[in-house]
Write an enzyme that holds these catalytic residues in place. Structure first.
Site, short mmCIF file in Angstrom:
data_model
loop_
_atom_site.label_atom_id
_atom_site.label_comp_id
_atom_site.label_asym_id
_atom_site.label_seq_id
_atom_site.Cartn_x
_atom_site.Cartn_y
_atom_site.Cartn_z
N SER A 58 -7.52 -9.15 3.74
CA SER A 58 -8.68 -9.44 2.89
C SER A 58 -8.89 -8.30 1.88
O SER A 58 -8.92 -7.13 2.26
CB SER A 58 -9.91 -9.60 3.79
OG SER A 58 -11.03 -9.98 3.06
N HIS B 121 -3.48 0.49 -3.30
CA HIS B 121 -3.52 -0.53 -2.25
C HIS B 121 -2.45 -1.56 -2.56
O HIS B 121 -1.90 -1.58 -3.67
CB HIS B 121 -4.90 -1.19 -2.22
CG HIS B 121 -5.95 -0.37 -1.54
ND1 HIS B 121 -7.19 -0.87 -1.23
CD2 HIS B 121 -5.95 0.91 -1.10
CE1 HIS B 121 -7.91 0.06 -0.63
NE2 HIS B 121 -7.18 1.16 -0.54
N ASP C 13 -8.30 4.85 4.28
CA ASP C 13 -7.88 3.82 3.35
C ASP C 13 -9.02 2.91 2.94
O ASP C 13 -9.07 2.43 1.81
CB ASP C 13 -6.73 2.98 3.95
CG ASP C 13 -6.01 2.17 2.90
OD1 ASP C 13 -5.42 2.80 2.00
OD2 ASP C 13 -6.04 0.95 2.97
N CYS D 20 -9.83 -3.78 -4.96
CA CYS D 20 -8.85 -4.82 -5.28
C CYS D 20 -9.54 -6.10 -5.74
O CYS D 20 -9.05 -6.78 -6.65
CB CYS D 20 -7.95 -5.07 -4.07
SG CYS D 20 -6.97 -3.60 -3.64
N CYS E 27 -10.26 -5.45 -0.49
CA CYS E 27 -11.39 -4.53 -0.51
C CYS E 27 -12.13 -4.66 -1.84
O CYS E 27 -11.74 -5.42 -2.73
CB CYS E 27 -10.89 -3.10 -0.32
SG CYS E 27 -10.02 -2.45 -1.78
N ASN F 272 0.85 -1.18 0.00
CA ASN F 272 0.00 0.00 0.00
C ASN F 272 0.89 1.24 0.00
O ASN F 272 1.72 1.41 0.89
CB ASN F 272 -0.91 -0.04 1.24
CG ASN F 272 -1.94 1.04 1.22
OD1 ASN F 272 -1.61 2.22 1.07
ND2 ASN F 272 -3.20 0.67 1.40
N GLU G 282 -2.53 -4.79 -3.26
CA GLU G 282 -2.80 -5.64 -4.42
C GLU G 282 -2.65 -4.86 -5.72
O GLU G 282 -2.09 -5.37 -6.70
CB GLU G 282 -4.23 -6.22 -4.34
CG GLU G 282 -4.47 -7.07 -3.11
CD GLU G 282 -5.01 -6.30 -1.91
OE1 GLU G 282 -5.66 -6.93 -1.06
OE2 GLU G 282 -4.77 -5.07 -1.81
#
Length: 145
Positions: free
Chosen positions: A77, A50, A142, A82, A79, A39, A52
């Site tokens: 996990s 982010h 975020d 992503c 979002c 991130n 990912e």
């Protein structure tokens, strides 16, 4: 610990050391990391980087067949944003470090045929718990709260 989750955790730790949010990711194809990142919203003043998304960006432009045979490792996990990228590129499998501190769109991913495996890794959980405790405003920004 899985080598690829270790790489994602190393990315998260790098992000934290840079003053950012400690979420890391690695895109793996045929047993090799083809993209990794963390991130960087704070560091780059970005709306979308982010962990990912940074890993996908750092992997560069890849053929659809590569994404379709890849595994995405992420410390947290994913979002909605992503998860959308995971679905768009048809990444078939996601390994999640933890979903205790934040539950992303795992059910959406599963409903679209993505295999989602959650490790509940203690390092991932503690890193996020500590960050959220110390930086609640930044964390809420975020995740769009």
């Amino acid at each position: 610990m899985d080598l690829f989750m270790a790489a994602a955790i190393a990315e998260a730790e790098a992000g934290l050391a840079e003053g950012g949010i400690p979420i890391g990711s690695a895109l793996v194809h045929q047993g090799k990391i083809v993209g990794r990142g963390h991130n960087r919203r704070v560091q780059r003043g970005s709306a979308i980087l982010h962990g990912e998304m940074d890993a996908l960006e750092n992997g560069g432009r890849l053929p659809a067949s590569v994404y379709g045979e890849s595994v995405l490792y992420t410390t947290l996990s994913p979002c909605a944003m992503c998860s959308g990228a995971i679905l768009l590129y048809r990444i078939p499998r996601v390994i999640v470090g933890e979903n205790v501190t934040f539950m992303g769109e795992e059910e959406l991913l599963r409903s679209r045929g993505v295999i989602v495996e959650v490790l509940q890794d203690p390092r991932c959980i503690e890193m996020m718990r500590q960050f959220i405790l110390e930086n609640p405003t930044l964390w809420n920004e975020d995740i769009g709260v």
